[in-house]
Design a protein around this motif. Structure first.
Motif, PDB file in Angstrom:
ATOM      1  N   ASP A   1       0.682  -1.303   0.053  1.00 41.48           N
ATOM      2  CA  ASP A   1      -0.059   0.076  -0.228  1.00 41.48           C
ATOM      3  C   ASP A   1       0.901   1.157   0.061  1.00 41.48           C
ATOM      4  O   ASP A   1       1.359   1.541   0.900  1.00 41.48           O
ATOM      5  CB  ASP A   1      -0.930   0.022   1.050  1.00 41.48           C
ATOM      6  N   GLU A   2       0.916   2.056  -1.179  1.00 35.64           N
ATOM      7  CA  GLU A   2       1.709   3.182  -1.225  1.00 35.64           C
ATOM      8  C   GLU A   2       3.031   2.794  -0.649  1.00 35.64           C
ATOM      9  O   GLU A   2       3.765   3.496   0.147  1.00 35.64           O
ATOM     10  CB  GLU A   2       1.261   4.401  -0.609  1.00 35.64           C
ATOM     11  N   PRO A   3       4.187   1.739  -1.274  1.00 38.44           N
ATOM     12  CA  PRO A   3       5.155   1.281  -0.621  1.00 38.44           C
ATOM     13  C   PRO A   3       6.273   2.476  -0.844  1.00 38.44           C
ATOM     14  O   PRO A   3       7.392   2.632   0.330  1.00 38.44           O
ATOM     15  CB  PRO A   3       5.667   0.115  -1.274  1.00 38.44           C
ATOM     16  N   THR A   4       6.404   3.389  -1.714  1.00 34.07           N
ATOM     17  CA  THR A   4       7.519   4.359  -1.943  1.00 34.07           C
ATOM     18  C   THR A   4       7.378   5.433  -0.848  1.00 34.07           C
ATOM     19  O   THR A   4       8.164   6.425  -1.273  1.00 34.07           O
ATOM     20  CB  THR A   4       7.486   4.461  -3.379  1.00 34.07           C
ATOM     21  N   ALA A   5       6.177   5.752  -0.548  1.00 38.58           N
ATOM     22  CA  ALA A   5       6.017   7.125   0.254  1.00 38.58           C
ATOM     23  C   ALA A   5       7.197   7.375   1.228  1.00 38.58           C
ATOM     24  O   ALA A   5       7.303   8.589   1.375  1.00 38.58           O
ATOM     25  CB  ALA A   5       4.607   7.113   0.801  1.00 38.58           C
ATOM     26  N   VAL A   6       7.818   6.623   1.509  1.00 37.86           N
ATOM     27  CA  VAL A   6       8.615   6.858   2.942  1.00 37.86           C
ATOM     28  C   VAL A   6      10.053   6.536   2.279  1.00 37.86           C
ATOM     29  O   VAL A   6      11.057   6.602   3.202  1.00 37.86           O
ATOM     30  CB  VAL A   6       8.503   5.925   3.980  1.00 37.86           C
ATOM     31  N   LEU A   7      10.259   6.154   1.120  1.00 37.40           N
ATOM     32  CA  LEU A   7      11.546   5.754   0.569  1.00 37.40           C
ATOM     33  C   LEU A   7      12.417   6.858  -0.022  1.00 37.40           C
ATOM     34  O   LEU A   7      11.828   7.826  -0.829  1.00 37.40           O
ATOM     35  CB  LEU A   7      11.511   4.590  -0.327  1.00 37.40           C
ATOM     36  N   THR A   8      13.789   7.166  -0.312  1.00 39.40           N
ATOM     37  CA  THR A   8      14.605   7.734  -0.962  1.00 39.40           C
ATOM     38  C   THR A   8      14.557   7.148  -2.400  1.00 39.40           C
ATOM     39  O   THR A   8      14.013   6.127  -2.335  1.00 39.40           O
ATOM     40  CB  THR A   8      15.970   7.718  -0.413  1.00 39.40           C
ATOM     41  N   PRO A   9      14.857   8.123  -3.386  1.00 33.25           N
ATOM     42  CA  PRO A   9      14.870   7.534  -4.887  1.00 33.25           C
ATOM     43  C   PRO A   9      15.734   5.976  -4.821  1.00 33.25           C
ATOM     44  O   PRO A   9      15.431   5.114  -5.486  1.00 33.25           O
ATOM     45  CB  PRO A   9      15.582   8.596  -5.496  1.00 33.25           C
ATOM     46  N   GLY A  10      17.035   6.234  -4.084  1.00 33.33           N
ATOM     47  CA  GLY A  10      17.696   4.762  -4.108  1.00 33.33           C
ATOM     48  C   GLY A  10      17.007   3.719  -3.433  1.00 33.33           C
ATOM     49  O   GLY A  10      17.010   2.668  -3.933  1.00 33.33           O
ATOM     50  N   GLU A  11      16.385   4.119  -2.542  1.00 33.56           N
ATOM     51  CA  GLU A  11      15.621   2.921  -1.742  1.00 33.56           C
ATOM     52  C   GLU A  11      14.415   2.487  -2.553  1.00 33.56           C
ATOM     53  O   GLU A  11      13.958   1.359  -2.576  1.00 33.56           O
ATOM     54  CB  GLU A  11      14.997   3.627  -0.460  1.00 33.56           C
TER      55      GLU A  11
END
Length: 503
Positions: free
Chosen positions: A163-173
């Motif tokens: 569920d919206e997994p990239t909302a808390v990630l840096t571009p690299g992550e």
């Protein structure tokens, strides 16, 4: 474990609100199902039914042809269905291996060494390596997400819902996560990917088989197989929101020349818990983005600016007043609008209706002696609901009944109506569909005519599109600054390094 999942005729309502209406979908092994839709379309409700945390009114979930017991999380997990939520369910005081193995059948008899070996092996297999002995409380948000994923992979889940997994990630992550998702699919797992970021979906489709289902008002309105179909981004957006959305025009508005006015915010060497000498300025007529992964000092900075916590060192001036004078006058905080990230806990009260939630920060305008002019407030909140397309459009609806996106639209409308000269907007478009995001971005850009905007965001696309200047915050320090007009690819690379703590 599940090989084929069939969601068949699912309907779910909450009172008068229909969240899902006769939804049927297939989730297939070795493929990604991208679930798209605007706020309140029923995506999260549908996935909660699949994960067993909600019971449908009608319909059933079939796992390899057998009906899954409804509303039973243990049965869903036993069938190999696991969900990675936006808000992680981890024990911060425990180590990574302990979190991964907590509740795992047979883990009670495993030694710490065997648990660590298990975590290393699963991490290597899916490209999600992490130190199994690290304490979860010391991990970044991206690392914590890896722990949540490893919890499911260690249980051999064959269907993973994100569920919206990239909302808390840096571009690299985010890139590492994409690699891991493609690896899972290549090994025969099914992935359900809920996202508002269409470029992410198209990038995944270039590397793995992707099906797309679009929900609108609780119904499936479009389906695509991206190995055969080639819908444009504008076609997907039109299916999601039922109208054209022109983000190119937003970019044009953002880049248009506009005059700068007085300085409305100045921090010099600001010290507070989690902040180490932060210096920044905002002037009327500009949007200054403070970019960074959550947990790097954004929350304490917003709390200082909102008057929740006093600064412990340095200088803070708001609207040409010291922090102490600004918050000790007759009308403390006047001219400042704060849009907090926590829309349910800090910005609204779930047990109050929309009218009373609107009055939380605007009641002074309607106060007549000892009374509040609720008739005028009701008229204004009805207009706000119409202007911001809040659903359901009824002022008597409790705030807790609204989806996160619709609640955010109510908060934005309320704060923008206060005629502020300084706006502190913390993740204002997080969780919003592309149509609502476009509206929020347009309103933030329009706000420059009478205010300065400090945009606190983890969305690099949002920062690059809207901001005149981008500052990157890492571990409570400003790492660097990028100005509008600089090469966007170079800017992305530098900002990505700064967000990861690399000077």
């Amino acid at each position: 474990m599940a090989g084929h999942i069939r969601i068949e005729g699912i309907s779910k309502s909450f009172g008068m609100q229909q969240a899902n209406r006769n939804v049927s979908l297939d989730i297939r092994a070795g493929r990604i199902l991208a679930l798209l839709g605007e706020n309140g379309a029923g995506k999260s409700t549908l996935m909660s039914i699949l994960a067993g945390t909600l019971t449908p009114d009608t319909g059933q979930i079939l796992v390899d042809g057998l009906a899954l017991p409804p509303g039973t999380p243990a049965a869903s997990l036993a069938a190999g269905i696991g969900m990675v939520h936006q808000h992680f369910l981890l024990m911060e005081q425990l180590r990574v291996a302990q979190n991964v193995c907590l509740g795992l059948p047979g883990a009670f008899w495993l030694s710490p060494r065997r648990m660590a070996t298990l975590v290393r092996d699963v991490g290597r297999r899916f490209g999600l390596e992490i130190d199994p002995t690290a304490r979860v409380g010391a991990l970044s948000m991206g690392e914590r997400q890896r722990v949540e994923i490893l919890k499911l992979l260690a249980r051999d889940c064959s269907v993973l819902i994100f569920d919206e997994p990239t909302a808390v990630l840096t571009p690299g992550e985010a890139s590492i996560l994409a690699d891991a998702l493609c690896g899972m699919v290549a090994q025969g797992k099914a992935v359900v990917f809920i996202s508002h970021k269409l470029p992410e979906i198209m990038a995944l489709a270039a590397r793995a088989p992707v099906d797309v289902a679009v929900l609108r008002q609780g119904e499936v309105v479009a389906r695509y197989d991206l190995t055969q179909d080639t819908p444009s981004e504008s076609e997907l957006i039109r299916a999601m929101v039922g109208r054209e959305v022109d983000l190119a025009q937003v970019a044009h508005l953002a880049a248009a020349a506009h005059p700068l006015g007085d300085e409305v915010l100045c921090c010099r060497g600001l010290q507070a818990p989690g902040l180490q000498g932060v210096s920044l300025t905002v002037r009327q007529g500009e949007i200054v983005a403070l970019a960074g992964v959550a947990g790097n000092g954004q929350k304490p900075l917003v709390e200082v600016l909102a008057g929740v916590c006093p600064p412990e060192g340095g200088e803070v001036r708001l609207l040409d007043h010291s922090w102490q004078d600004f918050y000790s006058g007759e009308e403390p905080g006047r001219g400042l609008a704060v849009i907090p990230e926590d829309r349910r806990g800090a910005a609204t009260a779930g047990n109050l209706d929309l009218l009373d939630n609107y009055l939380l920060t605007t009641r002074r305008r309607y106060t007549r002696g000892m009374l509040i002019d609720r008739r005028q407030a009701l008229q204004d909140v009805r207009q706000l609901i119409e202007d911001f397309n809040v659903r359901p459009p009824e002022p008597a609806t409790p705030g807790g009944r609204l989806s996160g996106g619709n609640l955010q639209k109510l908060v934005l409308g309320r704060e923008f109506s206060r005629d502020p000269r300084l706006v502190v907007a913390e993740q204002p478009a997080q969780g919003l569909d592309v149509g609502a995001t476009e509206d929020v971005w347009r309103r933030l850009l329009a706000m420059r005519a009478r205010a300065g905007v400090l945009l606190v965001t983890s969305d690099l696309t949002e920062a690059l599109l809207l901001a005149d200047r981008i500052l990157v915050l890492y571990a409570g320090r400003i790492m660097g600054e990028v100005r509008r007009g600089q090469d966007s690819e170079d800017a992305r690379a530098r900002i990505g390094r700064w967000m990861a703590g690399l000077a």
